[in-house]
Motif scaffolding. Structure first.
Motif, PDB file in Angstrom:
ATOM      1  N   UNK A 137       0.843  -1.192   0.000  1.00  0.00           N
ATOM      2  CA  UNK A 137       0.000   0.000   0.000  1.00  0.00           C
ATOM      3  C   UNK A 137       0.874   1.236   0.000  1.00  0.00           C
ATOM      4  N   UNK A 138       0.438   2.258  -0.697  1.00  0.00           N
ATOM      5  CA  UNK A 138       1.210   3.499  -0.718  1.00  0.00           C
ATOM      6  C   UNK A 138       0.457   4.622  -1.390  1.00  0.00           C
ATOM      7  N   UNK A 139       1.129   5.763  -1.479  1.00  0.00           N
ATOM      8  CA  UNK A 139       0.533   6.986  -2.018  1.00  0.00           C
ATOM      9  C   UNK A 139       1.326   7.437  -3.243  1.00  0.00           C
ATOM     10  N   UNK A 140       0.619   7.834  -4.284  1.00  0.00           N
ATOM     11  CA  UNK A 140       1.243   8.364  -5.495  1.00  0.00           C
ATOM     12  C   UNK A 140       0.791   9.808  -5.690  1.00  0.00           C
ATOM     13  N   UNK A 141       1.765  10.685  -5.976  1.00  0.00           N
ATOM     14  CA  UNK A 141       1.494  12.112  -6.189  1.00  0.00           C
ATOM     15  C   UNK A 141       2.301  12.574  -7.397  1.00  0.00           C
ATOM     16  N   UNK A 142       1.684  13.322  -8.287  1.00  0.00           N
ATOM     17  CA  UNK A 142       2.409  13.956  -9.388  1.00  0.00           C
ATOM     18  C   UNK A 142       2.694  15.401  -8.984  1.00  0.00           C
ATOM     19  N   UNK A 143       3.965  15.715  -8.786  1.00  0.00           N
ATOM     20  CA  UNK A 143       4.315  17.072  -8.323  1.00  0.00           C
ATOM     21  C   UNK A 143       5.758  17.378  -8.663  1.00  0.00           C
ATOM     22  N   UNK A 144       5.969  18.521  -9.254  1.00  0.00           N
ATOM     23  CA  UNK A 144       7.321  19.023  -9.505  1.00  0.00           C
ATOM     24  C   UNK A 144       7.216  20.522  -9.751  1.00  0.00           C
ATOM     25  N   UNK A 145       8.351  21.184  -9.821  1.00  0.00           N
ATOM     26  CA  UNK A 145       8.346  22.622 -10.069  1.00  0.00           C
ATOM     27  C   UNK A 145       7.611  23.387  -8.983  1.00  0.00           C
ATOM     28  N   UNK A 146       6.656  24.229  -9.379  1.00  0.00           N
ATOM     29  CA  UNK A 146       5.931  25.072  -8.429  1.00  0.00           C
ATOM     30  C   UNK A 146       5.056  24.266  -7.476  1.00  0.00           C
ATOM     31  N   UNK A 147       4.734  23.019  -7.821  1.00  0.00           N
ATOM     32  CA  UNK A 147       3.907  22.187  -6.945  1.00  0.00           C
ATOM     33  C   UNK A 147       4.711  21.509  -5.845  1.00  0.00           C
ATOM     34  N   UNK A 148       6.039  21.509  -5.966  1.00  0.00           N
ATOM     35  CA  UNK A 148       6.846  20.782  -4.989  1.00  0.00           C
ATOM     36  C   UNK A 148       6.758  21.387  -3.587  1.00  0.00           C
ATOM     37  N   UNK A 149       6.816  22.720  -3.401  1.00  0.00           N
ATOM     38  CA  UNK A 149       6.621  23.266  -2.047  1.00  0.00           C
ATOM     39  C   UNK A 149       5.237  22.971  -1.491  1.00  0.00           C
ATOM     40  N   UNK A 150       4.229  22.965  -2.345  1.00  0.00           N
ATOM     41  CA  UNK A 150       2.868  22.650  -1.925  1.00  0.00           C
ATOM     42  C   UNK A 150       2.797  21.193  -1.466  1.00  0.00           C
ATOM     43  N   UNK A 151       3.404  20.300  -2.250  1.00  0.00           N
ATOM     44  CA  UNK A 151       3.420  18.880  -1.896  1.00  0.00           C
ATOM     45  C   UNK A 151       4.098  18.637  -0.562  1.00  0.00           C
ATOM     46  N   UNK A 152       5.189  19.356  -0.299  1.00  0.00           N
ATOM     47  CA  UNK A 152       5.916  19.118   0.943  1.00  0.00           C
ATOM     48  C   UNK A 152       5.058  19.468   2.160  1.00  0.00           C
TER      49      UNK A 152
END
Length: 488
Positions: A137-152
């Protein structure tokens, strides 16, 4: 001579101690500077390979060829359209008005139906090739660039719940790789950077996919069997482990959440998919900010999700929404493709019945309520999910019985480099999701304060780590000023 020797015996140990302290007591601030990051780890030969499943290249080789071979041999109309919106919670049972706004010639509908059928015929063989680690089981997220601070911020909020689920964060290509984040910040939080181009570029059929399409790739390329697909701006409010180990997920293997509106898919889509046209009141449109999917149960569904998303920008996004843009965002996205795939294959699924709830604030100058966040609820509580009330805080019975599961920050992104401006200009020196008392009553804690604390952390501890912030200055100082005003 004696004094010189004595000075050397003093100076040399001090110098050695100073150098040792710089190396081991913590990273000096200049190591965080963007110019250092750009020259020490972002070149292609310094980026470690992503830990993809060994069979993924073979799977994608076959799947990419099938996706191209089943391309619809026609174009959809491009003129603006706007399907009428109906608040799903207020629809009467049996309401079946479904607008047919796409003027597609019947011969093109037939072409799309034939292409769809060709791909569906290949799904059983492709599904057997889908690789994943069984019983994981796990989590998948598409995030890079401007979304990376939001993801963190979202990741740190996830860990506040006590969740230990492994998180794979998918980046489009090697140019999106950020060394400090991927190699120093994420690993201690059980999160891994995955570079999609390592798979996309490893097969002869080079498919171009971007933006919303990357979410479907993250779902398919993740190494897990049971996957929570999560948007970068989505904040878990409880441990997702509970959702993956209980009903309705255990029996269906697929759980989706509702949007505010009724679904506006074109009736022609159902003709293409060779499915009966459902009543508009049957289920709401989808909020794809979160989705649960079991690959062991839904490998065929996942293949059709890939098909709808690869051909989404040219065909299926418009068919499934019939609207270019409305309200606060673009509606021609991936959001309707997931449930549509399950329905097209007559696969099992559960759509959460509890309506989405709204968080927001009342403007000081005109007393108008402004929505600022969506709260989605625990599917385990759906036996009670019969109310049509979708404003959080207006029903004490609802608050006491149905547990919140996710807070989708869909209006104001939790980016420390931007929120200080939004706070001053739009929210006008007040909280964005409501009063402290109300939030503690709803969630058992002040979630907004926790989110601001995590933005403060990213803004101050990682001010020079994100590529998207490379040309910005005083991020820590600015976000700190807002946090101090709100909470000190």
């Amino acid at each position: 001579m004696i004094s010189i020797r004595r000075s050397r015996t003093i100076v040399l140990p001090v110098l050695l101690f100073s150098l040792t302290w710089l190396l081991f007591s913590g990273r000096p601030k200049w190591l965080h500077h963007p110019s250092f990051a750009a020259t020490n780890g972002t070149s292609a030969d310094r980026i470690p390979p992503s830990p993809f499943h060994p069979g993924l290249v073979d799977f994608w080789d076959a799947t990419a060829s099938a996706l191209v071979a089943a391309k619809p041999d026609c174009s959809l109309p491009t003129e603006p359209i706007e399907a009428p919106l109906h608040d799903f919670a207020s629809l009467k049972k049996g309401f079946d008005f479904r607008p047919d706004l796409l003027a597609i010639p019947q011969q093109d509908v037939d072409k799309m139906r034939d292409a769809h059928a060709r791909f569906v015929a290949q799904i059983p063989e492709l599904a057997h090739k889908l690789p994943y680690a069984a019983d994981t089981r796990g989590i998948a997220v598409a995030a890079s660039g401007a979304l990376l601070p939001v993801f963190l911020v979202s990741l740190r909020m996830l860990r506040r719940t006590g969740s230990t689920l492994h998180v794979e964060v998918f980046m489009e290509s090697r140019k999106n790789y950020e060394q400090e984040i991927c190699e120093i910040v994420l690993p201690p939080m059980n999160a891994t950077c995955m570079i999609l181009s390592e798979i996309l570029g490893a097969v002869p059929q080079r498919l171009e996919m971007s933006r919303y399409q990357l979410k479907a790739l993250a779902l398919a390329f993740s190494s897990f069997d049971d996957v929570l697909l999560l948007d970068a701006d989505n904040l878990p409010l409880e441990q997702p482990e509970h959702l993956l180990t209980s009903e309705p997920f255990l029996s269906t293997g697929f759980v989706s959440w509702p949007d505010y509106w009724a679904n506006t898919a074109s009736p022609k889509f159902y003709e293409i998919a060779q499915q009966p046209v459902p009543r508009t009141s049957e289920r709401a449109a989808t909020d794809a900010g979160q989705l649960l999917l079991s690959k062991s149960k839904h490998a065929p569904t996942l293949l059709l999700i890939l098909y709808y998303n690869y051909h989404g920008p040219t065909h299926y996004y418009r068919l499934l929404s019939q609207s270019p843009a409305v309200l606060q965002g673009d509606r021609e996205t991936d959001k309707e493709t997931y449930l549509a795939a399950a329905m097209s294959l007559n696969a099992s699924f559960h759509t959460v019945r509890t309506p989405v709830a709204t968080l927001g604030y009342t403007q000081v100058h005109d007393k108008q309520f402004k929505p600022a966040g969506m709260v989605q609820h625990d599917p385990r509580d759906d036996d009670y999910g019969k109310t049509n009330n979708n404003v959080l805080g207006s029903s004490k019975e609802l608050k006491a019985t149905i547990r919140p599961a996710f807070l989708h920050a869909n209006v104001y992104k939790t980016d420390a480099s931007e929120m200080h401006e939004v706070f001053n200009d739009q929210i006008r020196s007040q909280r964005m999701w409501g009063k402290t008392k109300d939030m503690v009553e709803q969630f058992g804690r002040d979630v907004e304060k926790q989110v601001w604390a995590e933005m403060l952390y990213t803004g101050c501890h990682l001010e020079h780590a994100f590529g998207a912030w490379r040309n910005l200055s005083h991020v820590c100082k600015k976000i700190g000023r807002v946090y101090k005003f709100l909470y000190n």
